[in-house]
Every structure is written in structure tokens, then in C-alpha cells.
Design an enzyme around this catalytic site. Structure first.
Site, PDB file in Angstrom:
ATOM      1  CB  SER A 148      -0.893   0.027   1.250  1.00 35.37           C
ATOM      2  OG  SER A 148      -1.556   1.269   1.382  1.00 35.37           O
ATOM      3  CE1 TYR A 161      -3.970  -2.360   5.328  1.00 30.83           C
ATOM      4  CE2 TYR A 161      -3.230  -0.193   4.589  1.00 30.83           C
ATOM      5  CZ  TYR A 161      -3.776  -1.437   4.312  1.00 30.83           C
ATOM      6  OH  TYR A 161      -4.122  -1.758   3.023  1.00 30.83           O
TER       7      TYR A 161
END
Length: 249
Positions: A148, A161
């Protein structure tokens, strides 16, 4: 003289984790269109996984749904073994399964941190470790990790995350260096804001920060993954391909 590797893939299949919806489902369908038989992994959404399988089989492809909690250390062997028994050797592994549990770092409890790391990073590592042996023996393999842009740039409220996705980037580069001479490539894609269930609450102001002025689609990410899993990408390894509409430019 350098050792020659196959220019075309041997008989085998692909496994996409978290393929019941979103980027995973789009990737499974894209790989099937490229001729791969596909293991469609899911955690809890059996109906979604079956919908992905149905989309593939209705188009003339082969697919098989398999469940498992990738955070469980015992799951990778069970998942890979089930797919191998049904479809053959896994020669393309797409580590897409992931979760979020957001919160500012000073308020984030250990469970939220550990669960995200165990799923997003630990699961990808163990699946890759299990898949590499058959790939190395075949002297052909493709591993694509779905990271990401949050792993490359800060995003307040997502320390767990971001850490998991930054870890995936490091994992990608290191394993790529370890197995490159064996005909196995390991790459990552780093999506930005993609229109999936994970991004339904993105503020309009954040979308305005994207040069393309729109979120991406799962199909756009899937096309990049399909390239990295293809024979055309045989000399691409240890790379991180951002798919973010220019957000990180």
C-alpha cells in the site's frame, strides 16, 4: 554462460488470497483470463469467493475456492495443500489478504496491532515460505505482494497497517534477492485509494489530493498484478509498483 530459465510457465496454477471481493476477486479473474487455473482463497466470505469462482468458470476458466485464516501459522500449508490437490503446483502466489484496525498510536492496543501484523505480514511471509519450495524446484515462480502507499508514506491513524505494508515491501525485496537466480520473481504493488469496501469512508478532501482526481478501481490494480505474474515480467523482481493515480509522485 548464464543458466537459461523457461520463457513460458510450466504446468501449474495461481493462488490469490483474500479473493472474495475487491482487488483479490478482480485479480483472480484477470489471472484466469491469462490462462491460469486459480485458487480463490477467502477468510469468511464463502459466498463472495464462490461468486469469483463462478465468474471464472462461466468464462471457461478453472477455479477452486479454499478457506483459511492466514494469520494462523498452520493455515498456509493447509491452504497450499488443498489448492495443489485440486489444481496442481502453485506457481503464482498473490498475497492480497489483509485487514485494518485503525487508531492513533497512543490509543492503539496490543491486540489491534498484533492482529494486523499477523494477518497482513505474517500470513504473507508464511504463505510465501511454503510456496517457494515447489517454485524453486520448477525453476519458475511469481510472488506478488499487495502492499500500500500507506507503507511508503505516512497516514495518521494507521501505524499498524502502515507497519505491516512497509514490512511487505522489505519482505518483497529481500526474498526477491534470495530466489532470483532460481527463476522466481517477487514483486509488490502499492495501491493508493482504490474503490473497495476498505475505502468507503475516504473524505472527499483526500480524494482531491490525488492528481488523477479519482479513486482507482480493483481492475486497474489487477492488471498490474497480472503483468507481474506473467512471462513478460520475467526480468522484473524486487520492485514495488505504485498504483495510486499520482498520489505518491
Amino acid at each position: 554462460m548464464a543458466r537459461a530459465f523457461p520463457t513460458e510457465r510450466p504446468e501449474g496454477c495461481a493462488l490469490v488470497t483474500g479473493a472474495s471481493k475487491g482487488i483479490g476477486a478482480a485479480t483472480a479473474i484477470a489471472l484466469a483470463a491469462d490462462g491460469w487455473a486459480v485458487g480463490v482463497h477467502y477468510g469468511r466470505d464463502a459466498a463472495g469467493a464462490q461468486a469469483t469462482v463462478d465468474a471464472i468458470t462461466e468464462a471457461g476458466g478453472r477455479a477452486f475456492a479454499v478457506s483459511g485464516d492466514v494469520a494462523d501459522p498452520a493455515a498456509p500449508d493447509a491452504i497450499l495443500s488443498a489448492v495443489e490437490a485440486e489444481l496442481g503446483t502453485v506457481l503464482a502466489l498473490i498475497n492480497n489478504a489483509g485487514i485494518t484496525d485503525d487508531g492513533l498510536a497512543m490509543q492503539l492496543d496490543d491486540d489491534a496491532f498484533d492482529r494486523v501484523i499477523a494477518t497482513n505480514l505474517g500470513g504473507a511471509f508464511r504463505l510465501t515460505r511454503r510456496a517457494l519450495g515447489p517454485m524453486v524446484r520448477a525453476r519458475y515462480g511469481r510472488v506478488v505482494n499487495v502492499a500500500s502507499v500507506v507503507g511508503l508514506n505516512a497516514n495518521a491513524g494507521q501505524s499498524n497497517y502502515a507497519a505491516s505494508k512497509a514490512g511487505l515491501v522489505g519482505l518483497t525485496k529481500t526474498i526477491a534477492a534470495e530466489v532470483a537466480r532460481r527463476g522466481v520473481t517477487v514483486n509488490a504493488v502499492a495501491p493508493g485509494f482504490i474503490a473497495t469496501d476498505m475505502t468507503t469512508d475516504i473524505p472527499e478532501g483526500q480524494l482531491g489530493a490525488i492528481p488523477a482526481r479519482r479513486p482507482g478501481t480493483p481492475d486497474e490494480v489487477a492488471a498490474c498484478i497480472a503483468f507481474l505474474a506473467s512471462d513478460a515480467a520475467a526480468y522484473v523482481t524486487g520492485s514495488v509498483l505504485t498504483v495510486d493515480g499520482g498520489l505518491s509522485a
